[in-house]
Design an enzyme around this catalytic site. Structure first.
Site, PDB file in Angstrom:
ATOM      1  N   GLY A 114       7.152  -5.698  -8.380  1.00 24.15           N
ATOM      2  CA  GLY A 114       7.125  -7.006  -7.730  1.00 24.15           C
ATOM      3  C   GLY A 114       6.871  -8.151  -8.706  1.00 24.15           C
ATOM      4  O   GLY A 114       7.262  -9.289  -8.441  1.00 24.15           O
ATOM      5  N   GLU A 117      10.126  -8.902 -10.160  1.00 18.01           N
ATOM      6  CA  GLU A 117      10.905  -9.509  -9.071  1.00 18.01           C
ATOM      7  C   GLU A 117      10.512 -10.979  -8.867  1.00 18.01           C
ATOM      8  O   GLU A 117      11.361 -11.826  -8.577  1.00 18.01           O
ATOM      9  CB  GLU A 117      10.732  -8.669  -7.794  1.00 18.01           C
ATOM     10  CG  GLU A 117      11.339  -7.284  -7.998  1.00 18.01           C
ATOM     11  CD  GLU A 117      11.088  -6.320  -6.852  1.00 18.01           C
ATOM     12  OE1 GLU A 117       9.929  -5.889  -6.691  1.00 18.01           O
ATOM     13  OE2 GLU A 117      12.037  -6.010  -6.127  1.00 18.01           O
ATOM     14  N   GLU A 137       9.222   1.282  -9.537  1.00 16.96           N
ATOM     15  CA  GLU A 137       9.037   1.701  -8.139  1.00 16.96           C
ATOM     16  C   GLU A 137       9.444   3.138  -7.860  1.00 16.96           C
ATOM     17  O   GLU A 137       8.748   3.858  -7.128  1.00 16.96           O
ATOM     18  CB  GLU A 137       9.815   0.770  -7.192  1.00 16.96           C
ATOM     19  CG  GLU A 137       9.124  -0.560  -6.925  1.00 16.96           C
ATOM     20  CD  GLU A 137       9.561  -1.670  -7.865  1.00 16.96           C
ATOM     21  OE1 GLU A 137      10.063  -1.366  -8.978  1.00 16.96           O
ATOM     22  OE2 GLU A 137       9.402  -2.842  -7.499  1.00 16.96           O
TER      23      GLU A 137
HETATM   24  C1  HXC Z   1      -2.913  -2.494  -7.574  1.00  8.01           C
HETATM   25  C2  HXC Z   1      -3.245  -2.619  -9.830  1.00  8.01           C
HETATM   26  C3  HXC Z   1      -1.850  -2.660 -10.058  1.00  8.01           C
HETATM   27  C4  HXC Z   1      -0.996  -2.635  -8.913  1.00  8.01           C
HETATM   28  C5  HXC Z   1      -2.848  -2.707 -11.960  1.00  8.01           C
HETATM   29  N1  HXC Z   1      -3.821  -2.641 -11.029  1.00  8.01           N
HETATM   30  N2  HXC Z   1      -1.643  -2.723 -11.389  1.00  8.01           N
HETATM   31  N3  HXC Z   1      -3.759  -2.535  -8.597  1.00  8.01           N
HETATM   32  N4  HXC Z   1      -1.573  -2.539  -7.706  1.00  8.01           N
HETATM   33  N5  HXC Z   1       0.335  -2.721  -9.024  1.00  8.01           N
HETATM   34  C6  HXC Z   1      -5.268  -2.582 -11.254  1.00  8.01           C
HETATM   35  C7  HXC Z   1      -5.700  -1.203 -11.692  1.00  8.01           C
HETATM   36  O1  HXC Z   1      -5.819  -0.342 -10.576  1.00  8.01           O
HETATM   37  C8  HXC Z   1      -7.012  -1.507 -12.338  1.00  8.01           C
HETATM   38  O2  HXC Z   1      -8.000  -1.710 -11.353  1.00  8.01           O
HETATM   39  C9  HXC Z   1      -6.772  -2.857 -13.000  1.00  8.01           C
HETATM   40  O3  HXC Z   1      -5.651  -3.426 -12.333  1.00  8.01           O
HETATM   41  C10 HXC Z   1      -6.422  -2.741 -14.468  1.00  8.01           C
HETATM   42  O4  HXC Z   1      -5.338  -1.848 -14.608  1.00  8.01           O
HETATM   43  P1  HXC Z   1      -5.375  -0.548 -15.568  1.00  8.01           P
HETATM   44  O5  HXC Z   1      -4.399   0.420 -15.015  1.00  8.01           O
HETATM   45  O6  HXC Z   1      -6.767  -0.085 -15.763  1.00  8.01           O
HETATM   46  O7  HXC Z   1      -4.833  -1.179 -16.929  1.00  8.01           O
HETATM   47  P2  HXC Z   1      -3.989  -0.450 -18.073  1.00  8.01           P
HETATM   48  O8  HXC Z   1      -4.539   0.926 -18.346  1.00  8.01           O
HETATM   49  O9  HXC Z   1      -3.918  -1.408 -19.214  1.00  8.01           O
HETATM   50  O10 HXC Z   1      -2.546  -0.248 -17.473  1.00  8.01           O
HETATM   51  C11 HXC Z   1      -1.746  -1.360 -17.164  1.00  8.01           C
HETATM   52  C12 HXC Z   1      -0.520  -0.913 -16.316  1.00  8.01           C
HETATM   53  C13 HXC Z   1      -1.009  -0.110 -15.086  1.00  8.01           C
HETATM   54  C14 HXC Z   1       0.429  -0.067 -17.168  1.00  8.01           C
HETATM   55  C15 HXC Z   1       0.220  -2.196 -15.901  1.00  8.01           C
HETATM   56  O11 HXC Z   1      -2.021  -0.879 -14.425  1.00  8.01           O
HETATM   57  C16 HXC Z   1       0.067   0.200 -14.108  1.00  8.01           C
HETATM   58  O12 HXC Z   1       0.902   1.078 -14.332  1.00  8.01           O
HETATM   59  N6  HXC Z   1       0.067  -0.510 -12.967  1.00  8.01           N
HETATM   60  C17 HXC Z   1       1.006  -0.258 -11.894  1.00  8.01           C
HETATM   61  C18 HXC Z   1       2.383  -0.802 -12.248  1.00  8.01           C
HETATM   62  C19 HXC Z   1       3.395  -0.526 -11.169  1.00  8.01           C
HETATM   63  O13 HXC Z   1       3.738   0.635 -10.870  1.00  8.01           O
HETATM   64  N7  HXC Z   1       3.903  -1.594 -10.531  1.00  8.01           N
HETATM   65  C20 HXC Z   1       4.881  -1.485  -9.463  1.00  8.01           C
HETATM   66  C21 HXC Z   1       4.179  -1.423  -8.131  1.00  8.01           C
HETATM   67  S1  HXC Z   1       5.318  -1.134  -6.821  1.00  8.01           S
HETATM   68  P3  HXC Z   1      -9.427  -0.966 -11.394  1.00  8.01           P
HETATM   69  O14 HXC Z   1     -10.043  -1.330 -10.079  1.00  8.01           O
HETATM   70  O15 HXC Z   1      -9.142   0.474 -11.595  1.00  8.01           O
HETATM   71  O16 HXC Z   1     -10.089  -1.616 -12.581  1.00  8.01           O
HETATM   72  C22 HXC Z   1       5.976  -2.630  -6.502  1.00  8.01           C
HETATM   73  C23 HXC Z   1       6.863  -2.706  -5.293  1.00  8.01           C
HETATM   74  C24 HXC Z   1       7.388  -4.078  -5.020  1.00  8.01           C
HETATM   75  O17 HXC Z   1       5.767  -3.601  -7.178  1.00  8.01           O
HETATM   76  C25 HXC Z   1       8.125  -4.147  -3.690  1.00  8.01           C
HETATM   77  C26 HXC Z   1       7.283  -4.012  -2.503  1.00  8.01           C
HETATM   78  C27 HXC Z   1       8.006  -4.204  -1.207  1.00  8.01           C
END
Ligand code: HXC
Length: 262
Positions: A114, A117, A137
């Protein structure tokens, strides 16, 4: 700072009618939950009608641009709620895309799912050399749902877009540059100033002309070439009902800077 006590999206005013819209939930890498999406929509709607607005810059606070939709929130959703969430995301992204002035994405860090996006709903994308972008995703059993399946292919072509969507891979800024996903990369500490220089350049141009150019380029996209050229002619003509082109052309011939009015 808790989520209740700080603004999830900040508006920062600069000179020349340039406004930064900064996503501000750094503790979750600016992940988009319903509150953040509502705030993006509301802030965009708030500035959309401003006459003095010239350029909007979208960026993130902390080390991420936006790391995606909030995964913890999506885990709890029923399919009806998932539909509403996707629609809310579209409303927010469309409010950005529909702003009447150029919108610049300053991708300061992770722009994933997102988050990418959101950047794709902007007109011009620039990135820090430390940015990482992608649509992860499918790795979560999801598809891009805030416009990624549609806007990415339109921007970089469907071949490269398919690779990013199907692999769910994260790419570095230089690869994003090679794909034409971003226009330029800047060293992290130079991103803000680099983007501001481009924003100021746009803000110094004829404000009516810039808005008109954005509108014509957008509205012409679904039209066939003859309809689109007709739209261009009509819009070119309409500019002559205002003072702006006369001031711009007179200033050019007089070898002075134009004084455009907003
Ligand atoms: C919720 C998130 C998050 C997310 C990060 N955080 N991304 N929380 N949703 N998308 C939170 C983590 O849980 C963590 O919280 C804090 O942010 C720091 O992240 P870390 O993972 O500890 O940092 P790091 O190790 O540096 O890794 C960074 C990262 C990783 C590689 C960006 O956070 C990651 O892979 N995030 C998810 C990326 C992702 O898959 N995005 C797509 C989502 S689906 P805590 O509380 O543990 O400290 C999407 C769908 C869109 O976007 C359409 C919908 C209809």
């Amino acid at each position: 700072m808790t989520e209740e006590t700080h603004e999830l999206v900040e508006l920062i005013e600069h000179e020349q009618g340039i406004v930064t819209l900064r996503i501000n939930r750094p503790e979750a890498l600016n992940a988009l939950n319903a509150n953040v999406l509502e705030a993006i929509h509301d802030k965009a709607a708030e500035i959309a009608t401003r006459k003095d607005l010239s350029v909007v810059i979208v960026t993130g606070s902390g080390r991420a641009f936006v790391a995606g939709a909030d995964i913890k929130a999506m885990l709890e959703m029923t399919s009806d709620e998932a539909e509403q969430f996707a629609q809310l995301g579209h409303r927010a992204m469309n409010a950005i895309a529909a702003l009447p002035v150029p919108v610049i994405a300053a991708i300061n860090g992770f722009a994933l799912g997102g988050g990418l996006e959101l950047a794709l709903s902007c007109d011009l994308l620039y990135a820090s050399t430390k940015a990482r972008v992608g649509l992860p995703e499918v790795g979560l059993g999801l598809i891009p749902g805030f416009g990624g399946t549609q806007r990415l292919g339109r921007l970089i072509g469907y071949h490269a877009a398919r690779e990013l969507v199907f692999t769910g891979g994260m790419i570095k800024a230089d690869e994003a540059l090679r794909l034409g996903l971003v226009l330029k990369t800047f060293e992290p500490e130079a991103l803000e100033e680099g983007v501001m220089t481009i924003a100021k350049q746009i803000a110094a141009r004829g404000p009516g002309a810039v808005r008109c150019a954005k509108r014509v380029m957008e509205q012409g996209r679904p039209l066939n070439i003859s309809q689109a050229l007709e739209l261009e002619t009509r819009s070119f003509q309409e500019l002559f009902d205002s003072e702006e082109p006369f001031e711009g052309m007179r200033a050019h011939l007089d070898k002075r800077a134009p004084e455009f009015r907003k």
